[in-house]
Write a protein that holds these residues in place. Structure first.
Motif: not given
Length: 64
Positions: A24-25, A42-43, A60-64
């Motif tokens: 998590d960044d 972090s990434v 991998l998943a991205q918060d949108l």
């Protein structure tokens, strides 16, 4: 983290998968537990983490 949470819950029930850490960044989440899984960095830390652990699957998943 809805879809990630679902995957993590499935992983806990499936002996073929075992979530061991999250990236998590957001600095405030470092060291936290999210659904029982630690935020390990972090990434930007991904290359070092992959180099020192026997990882068979990376999601991998991205918060949108």
């Amino acid at each position: 983290m809805g879809k990630v949470t679902g995957f993590m819950e499935h992983g806990r029930r499936d002996p073929g998968y075992r979530p061991v850490g999250l990236l998590d960044d957001r600095a405030e989440n470092r060291g936290a537990l999210i659904h029982g899984c630690p935020v390990v960095g972090s990434v930007a830390d991904l290359p070092a983490l992959v180099a020192c652990r026997p990882i068979r699957l990376l999601v991998l998943a991205q918060d949108l």
